[in-house]
Motif scaffolding. Structure first.
Motif, PDB file in Angstrom:
ATOM      1  N   LEU A   1       0.984  -1.623  -0.162  1.00 41.78           N
ATOM      2  CA  LEU A   1      -0.405   0.126  -0.163  1.00 41.78           C
ATOM      3  C   LEU A   1       0.983   1.451   0.161  1.00 41.78           C
ATOM      4  O   LEU A   1       2.363   1.902   0.910  1.00 41.78           O
ATOM      5  N   ALA A   2       0.689   2.251  -1.086  1.00 40.34           N
ATOM      6  CA  ALA A   2       1.287   3.462  -1.277  1.00 40.34           C
ATOM      7  C   ALA A   2       0.628   4.511  -1.413  1.00 40.34           C
ATOM      8  O   ALA A   2       0.189   4.307  -1.883  1.00 40.34           O
ATOM      9  N   SER A   3       0.708   5.890  -1.087  1.00 41.20           N
ATOM     10  CA  SER A   3       0.006   6.723  -0.960  1.00 41.20           C
ATOM     11  C   SER A   3       1.057   7.656  -1.114  1.00 41.20           C
ATOM     12  O   SER A   3       2.173   8.140  -1.152  1.00 41.20           O
ATOM     13  N   SER A   4       0.069   8.879  -1.922  1.00 41.89           N
ATOM     14  CA  SER A   4       1.395   9.977  -2.369  1.00 41.89           C
ATOM     15  C   SER A   4       0.579  11.592  -2.001  1.00 41.89           C
ATOM     16  O   SER A   4      -0.806  11.653  -1.777  1.00 41.89           O
ATOM     17  N   ALA A   5       1.670  12.426  -1.625  1.00 39.75           N
ATOM     18  CA  ALA A   5       1.122  13.900  -1.252  1.00 39.75           C
ATOM     19  C   ALA A   5       1.656  14.571  -2.159  1.00 39.75           C
ATOM     20  O   ALA A   5       2.092  14.912  -2.775  1.00 39.75           O
ATOM     21  N   LEU A   6      -0.224  15.022  -1.957  1.00 40.02           N
ATOM     22  CA  LEU A   6      -0.882  16.719  -2.865  1.00 40.02           C
ATOM     23  C   LEU A   6      -0.179  17.451  -2.594  1.00 40.02           C
ATOM     24  O   LEU A   6       0.097  18.819  -3.654  1.00 40.02           O
TER      25      LEU A   6
ATOM     26  N   THR B   1       5.415  13.427  -2.570  1.00 38.23           N
ATOM     27  CA  THR B   1       6.631  12.395  -1.739  1.00 38.23           C
ATOM     28  C   THR B   1       6.083  11.293  -1.638  1.00 38.23           C
ATOM     29  O   THR B   1       4.469  10.826  -1.350  1.00 38.23           O
ATOM     30  N   LEU B   2       6.156  10.112  -2.135  1.00 32.87           N
ATOM     31  CA  LEU B   2       5.739   8.527  -1.710  1.00 32.87           C
ATOM     32  C   LEU B   2       5.324   7.483  -0.460  1.00 32.87           C
ATOM     33  O   LEU B   2       6.657   8.291   0.319  1.00 32.87           O
ATOM     34  N   LEU B   3       4.496   7.561   0.674  1.00 27.83           N
ATOM     35  CA  LEU B   3       4.636   7.004   1.546  1.00 27.83           C
ATOM     36  C   LEU B   3       4.529   6.147   2.014  1.00 27.83           C
ATOM     37  O   LEU B   3       3.229   5.859   0.874  1.00 27.83           O
ATOM     38  N   ILE B   4       4.878   5.227   2.560  1.00 29.86           N
ATOM     39  CA  ILE B   4       4.090   4.109   2.933  1.00 29.86           C
ATOM     40  C   ILE B   4       4.068   3.591   4.242  1.00 29.86           C
ATOM     41  O   ILE B   4       5.689   3.488   4.889  1.00 29.86           O
TER      42      ILE B   4
ATOM     43  N   GLY C   1      -6.130  14.945   4.872  1.00 30.74           N
ATOM     44  CA  GLY C   1      -7.286  14.289   2.906  1.00 30.74           C
ATOM     45  C   GLY C   1      -5.976  14.458   1.757  1.00 30.74           C
ATOM     46  O   GLY C   1      -6.627  14.397   0.951  1.00 30.74           O
ATOM     47  N   ASN C   2      -5.011  14.966   1.607  1.00 32.51           N
ATOM     48  CA  ASN C   2      -4.184  15.689   0.510  1.00 32.51           C
ATOM     49  C   ASN C   2      -3.062  14.548   0.374  1.00 32.51           C
ATOM     50  O   ASN C   2      -2.072  14.261  -0.014  1.00 32.51           O
ATOM     51  N   ILE C   3      -3.168  13.012   1.728  1.00 32.27           N
ATOM     52  CA  ILE C   3      -2.391  11.839   1.208  1.00 32.27           C
ATOM     53  C   ILE C   3      -3.336  11.250   0.528  1.00 32.27           C
ATOM     54  O   ILE C   3      -4.356  10.994   0.970  1.00 32.27           O
ATOM     55  N   THR C   4      -2.717  10.328  -0.706  1.00 32.40           N
ATOM     56  CA  THR C   4      -4.171   9.988  -1.422  1.00 32.40           C
ATOM     57  C   THR C   4      -3.315   8.527  -1.714  1.00 32.40           C
ATOM     58  O   THR C   4      -2.175   8.631  -1.961  1.00 32.40           O
ATOM     59  N   THR C   5      -4.183   7.720  -1.595  1.00 37.99           N
ATOM     60  CA  THR C   5      -3.565   6.195  -1.685  1.00 37.99           C
ATOM     61  C   THR C   5      -3.579   6.314  -3.452  1.00 37.99           C
ATOM     62  O   THR C   5      -4.029   6.515  -4.077  1.00 37.99           O
ATOM     63  N   LEU C   6      -2.468   5.192  -4.077  1.00 43.67           N
ATOM     64  CA  LEU C   6      -2.582   4.715  -5.699  1.00 43.67           C
ATOM     65  C   LEU C   6      -2.581   3.162  -6.078  1.00 43.67           C
ATOM     66  O   LEU C   6      -2.923   2.617  -4.895  1.00 43.67           O
TER      67      LEU C   6
END
Length: 323
Positions: free
Chosen positions: A5-10, A29-32, A76-81
């Motif tokens: 599961l990875a997310s991206s910061a908007l 930036t990718l967040l895991i 909410g500006n962290i969104t799952t890819l």
């Protein structure tokens, strides 16, 4: 491929890293997260560590989701890819050069699969298997109104369609998107000219290959990873896309003095190019169409705009998060 599961910061944020130093992280930036994964913490650590070393990607760990500035990691500006599954239309009337350039980029450089389907087999496509479709330049007369509606419905379901050059022109002309082309005004004045000059006069109205400067919206997800607002693009077409009426949808447009190298007539430069967009995103239902006026993957060597194309594949679904 490993189901992480990875997310991206908007938006950007500043946070303390494992070295007890505050660091600014830019949009994209990718967040895991360690939790909520389907694999063990040890497997996750080893996987990320090996990937970081293999691809020379800087890696940081944090123990808190609270930032000293910018968004927090629970924002909410962290969104799952979503993992992209890419389909590309090829075959009769479709540019084999551009299709080959996309195939080379994804298969050879990115090591990711792309399914290529002949345009004559359009009715056999299982659209539910894909969330990204690429249409390069070509003639799409075989795609009638019924098939066009199928494309529109598929995009509306939350998927991403990426069009390049003439495919962007086609998708606008078929009114699949609510965007417009800048129409070329034809001179009705008939002037007698020497026959021997016909080839040169007609040829100079084309853009055989020139380099122009565009200005990016660095806050847009399709521009994540760029640091300069101005980048060079390679253009060899006369596809003139109007900037979108949606004020947030024009990702890249030409600067006031765009010509870097090559030839373009004063008419094409001032009446069309300067007034047009290089890249726009248009919303259809829950999905979007990413339209390039140029070929972002020209000859597999124009690396500067590859990132825009790849961001369209990976970040297309978050390009309309706020709208």
């Amino acid at each position: 491929d490993h189901g992480v599961l990875a997310s991206s910061a908007l938006k950007s944020f500043t946070i303390s890293t494992n070295l007890n130093k505050e660091r600014l992280f830019q949009p994209g930036t990718l967040l895991i997260p360690v939790k909520r994964q389907t694999i063990s913490e040890d497997s996750l650590y080893n996987l990320i560590k090996s990937g970081s070393e293999r691809f020379n990607v800087e890696l940081h760990s944090v123990e808190t989701g609270f930032s000293s500035s910018g968004i927090d990691l629970g924002s909410g500006n962290i969104t799952t890819l979503e993992k992209p599954s890419v389909l590309m239309i090829i075959g009769d009337g479709v540019s084999s050069y551009e299709a080959g350039e996309v195939w080379h980029l994804l298969d050879t450089r990115m090591h990711m699969p792309v399914t290529k389907v002949q345009i004559r087999q359009f009715d056999r496509i299982e659209f539910d298997k894909y969330n990204v479709m690429v249409m390069v330049s070509g003639g799409y007369e075989q795609i009638d109104s019924t098939k066009q509606q199928k494309i529109k419905d598929w995009v509306s379901d939350g998927n991403t369609l990426i069009t390049i050059r003439n495919a962007s022109s086609w998708i606008i002309k078929q009114k699949i998107v609510k965007e417009e082309l800048i129409k070329e005004e034809k001179d009705t004045t008939i002037e007698r000219l020497p026959y021997i000059s016909a080839r040169e006069n007609i040829g100079k109205e084309r853009i055989g290959g020139a380099i122009f400067e565009v200005e990016l919206d660095l806050t847009h997800p399709l521009c994540f990873g760029y640091h300069s607002k101005q980048i060079p693009v390679y253009r060899n077409s006369t596809v003139w896309i109007k900037p979108s009426k949606n004020p947030y949808s024009t990702v890249a447009r030409y600067t006031e003095d765009p010509l870097i190298d090559g030839f373009i007539t004063d008419k094409n430069l001032n009446e069309y190019l300067k007034k047009s967009a290089s890249l726009i995103v248009s919303k259809i239902g829950g999905g979007r169409v990413v339209m390039f006026a140029e070929n972002a993957n020209f000859r597999g060597s124009w690396y500067g705009t590859n990132r825009l194309f790849l961001n369209g594949i990976f970040l297309g679904p978050v390009s309309y998060t706020h709208l």
